[in-house]
Scaffold this active site. Structure first.
Site, PDB file in Angstrom:
ATOM      1  N   ALA A  99       0.466 -45.120 -14.433  1.00 17.24           N
ATOM      2  CA  ALA A  99       0.178 -44.674 -12.863  1.00 17.24           C
ATOM      3  C   ALA A  99      -1.051 -44.656 -12.300  1.00 17.24           C
ATOM      4  O   ALA A  99      -1.805 -43.676 -12.454  1.00 17.24           O
ATOM      5  CB  ALA A  99       0.960 -43.354 -12.913  1.00 17.24           C
ATOM      6  N   LEU A 100      -1.279 -45.688 -11.603  1.00 16.46           N
ATOM      7  CA  LEU A 100      -2.554 -45.800 -11.034  1.00 16.46           C
ATOM      8  C   LEU A 100      -2.323 -45.953  -9.579  1.00 16.46           C
ATOM      9  O   LEU A 100      -3.038 -45.157  -8.415  1.00 16.46           O
ATOM     10  CB  LEU A 100      -3.172 -47.292 -11.447  1.00 16.46           C
ATOM     11  N   PRO A 158       0.344 -44.542  -2.588  1.00 18.45           N
ATOM     12  CA  PRO A 158       0.702 -44.844  -1.345  1.00 18.45           C
ATOM     13  C   PRO A 158      -0.526 -45.403  -0.439  1.00 18.45           C
ATOM     14  O   PRO A 158      -0.435 -46.228   0.164  1.00 18.45           O
ATOM     15  CB  PRO A 158       1.380 -43.675  -0.522  1.00 18.45           C
ATOM     16  N   ILE A 197       5.786 -47.329  -9.489  1.00 14.77           N
ATOM     17  CA  ILE A 197       5.322 -47.358 -11.358  1.00 14.77           C
ATOM     18  C   ILE A 197       6.501 -47.873 -12.338  1.00 14.77           C
ATOM     19  O   ILE A 197       7.626 -47.494 -12.185  1.00 14.77           O
ATOM     20  CB  ILE A 197       5.034 -46.013 -11.545  1.00 14.77           C
ATOM     21  N   HIS A 245      16.467 -78.620  -7.651  1.00 14.63           N
ATOM     22  CA  HIS A 245      17.938 -78.391  -7.511  1.00 14.63           C
ATOM     23  C   HIS A 245      18.582 -78.429  -6.031  1.00 14.63           C
ATOM     24  O   HIS A 245      19.815 -78.352  -5.781  1.00 14.63           O
ATOM     25  CB  HIS A 245      18.120 -76.801  -7.714  1.00 14.63           C
ATOM     26  N   GLU A 296      -0.405 -55.955 -11.411  1.00 19.99           N
ATOM     27  CA  GLU A 296      -1.450 -55.981 -12.370  1.00 19.99           C
ATOM     28  C   GLU A 296      -2.763 -56.655 -11.632  1.00 19.99           C
ATOM     29  O   GLU A 296      -3.554 -57.541 -12.120  1.00 19.99           O
ATOM     30  CB  GLU A 296      -1.163 -56.399 -13.619  1.00 19.99           C
ATOM     31  N   THR A 345      -3.431 -58.463  -7.417  1.00 16.10           N
ATOM     32  CA  THR A 345      -2.924 -59.424  -6.510  1.00 16.10           C
ATOM     33  C   THR A 345      -3.937 -60.714  -7.051  1.00 16.10           C
ATOM     34  O   THR A 345      -5.123 -60.561  -7.368  1.00 16.10           O
ATOM     35  CB  THR A 345      -3.296 -59.318  -5.239  1.00 16.10           C
ATOM     36  N   SER A 346      -3.385 -61.896  -6.473  1.00 16.71           N
ATOM     37  CA  SER A 346      -4.289 -63.143  -6.667  1.00 16.71           C
ATOM     38  C   SER A 346      -5.686 -62.924  -5.966  1.00 16.71           C
ATOM     39  O   SER A 346      -6.655 -63.244  -6.510  1.00 16.71           O
ATOM     40  CB  SER A 346      -3.862 -64.374  -6.035  1.00 16.71           C
TER      41      SER A 346
HETATM   42  N1  COS Z   1     -13.907 -53.280 -17.967  1.00 16.19           N
HETATM   43  C1  COS Z   1     -14.526 -52.015 -18.083  1.00 16.19           C
HETATM   44  N2  COS Z   1     -15.147 -51.393 -17.031  1.00 16.19           N
HETATM   45  C2  COS Z   1     -15.125 -51.758 -15.672  1.00 16.19           C
HETATM   46  C3  COS Z   1     -14.418 -53.159 -15.762  1.00 16.19           C
HETATM   47  C4  COS Z   1     -13.690 -53.728 -16.649  1.00 16.19           C
HETATM   48  N3  COS Z   1     -13.008 -54.835 -16.563  1.00 16.19           N
HETATM   49  N4  COS Z   1     -14.183 -53.281 -14.248  1.00 16.19           N
HETATM   50  C5  COS Z   1     -14.860 -52.182 -13.733  1.00 16.19           C
HETATM   51  N5  COS Z   1     -15.300 -51.567 -14.701  1.00 16.19           N
HETATM   52  C6  COS Z   1     -16.154 -50.193 -14.451  1.00 16.19           C
HETATM   53  C7  COS Z   1     -17.410 -50.855 -13.554  1.00 16.19           C
HETATM   54  O1  COS Z   1     -18.387 -51.137 -14.689  1.00 16.19           O
HETATM   55  C8  COS Z   1     -17.891 -49.491 -12.985  1.00 16.19           C
HETATM   56  O2  COS Z   1     -18.411 -48.531 -14.150  1.00 16.19           O
HETATM   57  P1  COS Z   1     -19.581 -47.679 -13.624  1.00 16.19           P
HETATM   58  O3  COS Z   1     -19.351 -46.778 -12.169  1.00 16.19           O
HETATM   59  O4  COS Z   1     -19.999 -46.946 -14.723  1.00 16.19           O
HETATM   60  O5  COS Z   1     -20.733 -48.680 -13.187  1.00 16.19           O
HETATM   61  C9  COS Z   1     -16.500 -48.756 -12.622  1.00 16.19           C
HETATM   62  O6  COS Z   1     -15.720 -49.498 -13.264  1.00 16.19           O
HETATM   63  C10 COS Z   1     -16.090 -49.204 -11.103  1.00 16.19           C
HETATM   64  O7  COS Z   1     -16.160 -50.532 -10.912  1.00 16.19           O
HETATM   65  P2  COS Z   1     -16.160 -51.397  -9.416  1.00 16.19           P
HETATM   66  O8  COS Z   1     -17.568 -50.730  -8.724  1.00 16.19           O
HETATM   67  O9  COS Z   1     -16.218 -52.853 -10.008  1.00 16.19           O
HETATM   68  O10 COS Z   1     -15.148 -50.887  -8.732  1.00 16.19           O
HETATM   69  P3  COS Z   1     -14.448 -51.257  -7.386  1.00 16.19           P
HETATM   70  O11 COS Z   1     -13.822 -50.028  -6.785  1.00 16.19           O
HETATM   71  O12 COS Z   1     -15.569 -51.904  -6.567  1.00 16.19           O
HETATM   72  O13 COS Z   1     -13.348 -52.479  -7.509  1.00 16.19           O
HETATM   73  C11 COS Z   1     -11.463 -53.599  -8.437  1.00 16.19           C
HETATM   74  C12 COS Z   1     -12.869 -52.658  -8.856  1.00 16.19           C
HETATM   75  C13 COS Z   1     -11.378 -54.072  -7.164  1.00 16.19           C
HETATM   76  C14 COS Z   1     -11.584 -54.736  -9.425  1.00 16.19           C
HETATM   77  C15 COS Z   1     -10.255 -52.707  -8.953  1.00 16.19           C
HETATM   78  O14 COS Z   1     -10.230 -51.756  -8.087  1.00 16.19           O
HETATM   79  C16 COS Z   1      -9.103 -53.300  -9.174  1.00 16.19           C
HETATM   80  O15 COS Z   1      -8.903 -53.993 -10.223  1.00 16.19           O
HETATM   81  N6  COS Z   1      -8.052 -53.164  -8.286  1.00 16.19           N
HETATM   82  C17 COS Z   1      -6.698 -53.722  -8.543  1.00 16.19           C
HETATM   83  C18 COS Z   1      -5.910 -52.621  -9.149  1.00 16.19           C
HETATM   84  C19 COS Z   1      -4.684 -53.389  -9.686  1.00 16.19           C
HETATM   85  O16 COS Z   1      -4.597 -54.305 -10.471  1.00 16.19           O
HETATM   86  N7  COS Z   1      -3.671 -52.555  -9.519  1.00 16.19           N
HETATM   87  C20 COS Z   1      -2.393 -52.991 -10.054  1.00 16.19           C
HETATM   88  C21 COS Z   1      -1.766 -51.799 -10.609  1.00 16.19           C
HETATM   89  S1  COS Z   1      -1.357 -51.448 -11.912  1.00 16.19           S
HETATM   90  S2  COS Z   1       0.134 -52.662 -12.106  1.00 16.19           S
END
Ligand code: COS
Length: 384
Positions: free
Chosen positions: A123-124, A127, A156, A339, A364, A366-367
């Site tokens: 749960a990440l 809204p 979720i 098809h 997980e 978006t593109s």
């Molecule tokens: N592994 C370990 N740590 C990570 C990491 C990874 N792959 N990616 C980021 N982090 C850490 C960073 O090192 C940073 O740590 P510190 O604060 O200690 O330096 C922290 O997490 C924050 O990272 P960042 O500054 O890159 O975060 P942002 O908010 O700028 O953006 C994105 C991160 C956009 C990449 C992230 O929010 C994301 O993946 N969004 C999409 C979410 C998603 O996939 N949702 C799907 C729902 S689940 S089905």
């Protein structure tokens, strides 16, 4: 890394047979009833599918990433709804515990998740926070030996079935950055936790999502993952690195299925006096799909091997998810095209797959988020 080829081949043969004989014949039923039949869930448990990637010490099969990818290729051969049911226990639902949980948390939850007695959800999303996951606003305020959680999580996967939720919440309201976020294990039935109505989705009927609502939900302090505040966002990102590779592997498997259906149809369907497979414009669609699937498969296996070597694969996982999910969309589109009119009606599986696979480019990450992760990591590495 493949630990023992013969053992893995046996597992893959068993799962392949299960997919062909039990899952494929039930695809329409699952889509019509929006539910996976109980006897099939029981067989999934017996085959160990809920614990593919849970360590053997906790009753799972302990597959390496490369082994898991090979299994996901096979599981992709049928409706994604089947995979979705076991997906969270192997991926985003259990990985937070596996990667960062305390010994007690692992011992308490992982055996039950491996046996499929309990379904886990992640749960990440909220809204108001999707791609910008670090802006989440669910709060967890400490009071003596417990935390009070307040907020809503959205879309979720498996929430209606879940017994345990990995919940990212802000423990430091003053810190609006990722460092104010912690991860919790919240059990279903905890007072203050409720579920919204099940979402009506475009596809993947049989796989369910809904809101998870926390209203002064009292969570014991020992449910904080790893016992540490402020590292929950990192846990979530590490979980997603692995999850993205898994989804990429599933995309390869589903694409192979769609291409196989399209080829079968092209060989059977006759126009202008011959099977349409004989026409070069149809052949181009078949060949482009085959080529792209091969490329995605190679990427997934390479990234998986790197992860098994202990390397950081955040970039490679994002590359694989981006390429494989976009490729899957193109293959779905060509398969419908091959098809013809038959691809637009629900008598053929491809109409359903076309809708089902649309999700792979969204969840997980978006593109566009994969592109952002890849480019950011490139820039970071290039800086002196
Ligand atoms: N592994 C370990 N740590 C990570 C990491 C990874 N792959 N990616 C980021 N982090 C850490 C960073 O090192 C940073 O740590 P510190 O604060 O200690 O330096 C922290 O997490 C924050 O990272 P960042 O500054 O890159 O975060 P942002 O908010 O700028 O953006 C994105 C991160 C956009 C990449 C992230 O929010 C994301 O993946 N969004 C999409 C979410 C998603 O996939 N949702 C799907 C729902 S689940 S089905």
């Amino acid at each position: 890394m493949i630990r023992d080829r013969a053992t893995l081949d046996l597992l893959i043969q068993n799962i392949g047979r299960f997919v062909r004989e039990r899952l494929v014949p039930n695809e329409s039923l699952v889509a019509e009833t929006d539910a996976v039949p109980e006897p099939i869930i029981a067989e999934m448990k017996r085959l160990g599918l809920f614990g593919l990637s849970i360590p053997e010490a906790y009753g799972g099969l302990g597959l390496t990433m490369e082994e898991e990818a090979e299994v996901a290729f096979v599981l992709g051969g049928t409706s994604p709804a089947f995979r979705s049911l076991i997906g969270t226990n192997n991926g985003i639902g259990s990985q937070g515990i596996i990667l960062d949980g305390t010994a007690e948390q692992k011992a308490h939850y992982l055996p039950r998740l491996a046996r499929g007695e309990m379904v886990a959800a992640f749960a990440l999303t909220e809204p108001g926070s999707g791609s910008d996951a670090a802006s989440l606003s669910t709060t967890a305020v400490r009071h003596d030996d417990h935390y009070l959680l307040n907020g809503t999580k959205r879309y979720i996967t498996n929430a209606p079935e879940a017994g345990i939720f990995t919940v990212m919440a802000r423990t430091d309201p003053a810190d609006k950055s990722a460092r104010g976020i912690s991860a919790f294990l919240v059990e279903r039935g905890t007072p203050g936790l409720s579920l919204g109505k099940v979402d009506r989705k475009m596809g993947q009927r049989g796989a369910h999502t809904c809101d998870v609502i926390f209203e002064d939900c009292r969570v014991p302090a020992e449910q904080l993952i790893g016992g540490r505040e402020g590292v929950g966002f990192r846990t979530a990102m590490k979980v997603l690195d692995k999850g993205r590779l898994h989804i990429a592997a599933v995309c390869v498997g589903v694409s192979e299925r769609m291409l196989s259906d399209a080829l079968g149809y092209a060989l059977e369907r006759r126009q202008f006096g011959q099977p349409i497979a004989e026409f070069q414009l149809v052949q181009a669609m078949l060949a482009d799909s085959k080529t792209e699937i091969y490329a995605a498969r190679s990427m997934v296996l390479d990234a998986a091997r790197r992860r098994d070597e202990g390397l950081d694969v955040a970039t490679e996982a994002a590359c694989a998810k981006l390429f494989a999910s976009e490729m899957c969309g193109r293959v779905a589109d060509r398969a419908v095209q091959i098809h013809g009119g038959a691809g637009y009606v629900s008598d053929y599986a491809i109409e359903r797959f076309y809708r089902d696979v649309r999700l792979f480019r969204i969840y997980e990450g978006t593109s566009q988020i994969q592109q952002l992760v890849i480019a950011r990591n490139m820039i970071r590495q290039a800086k002196p």
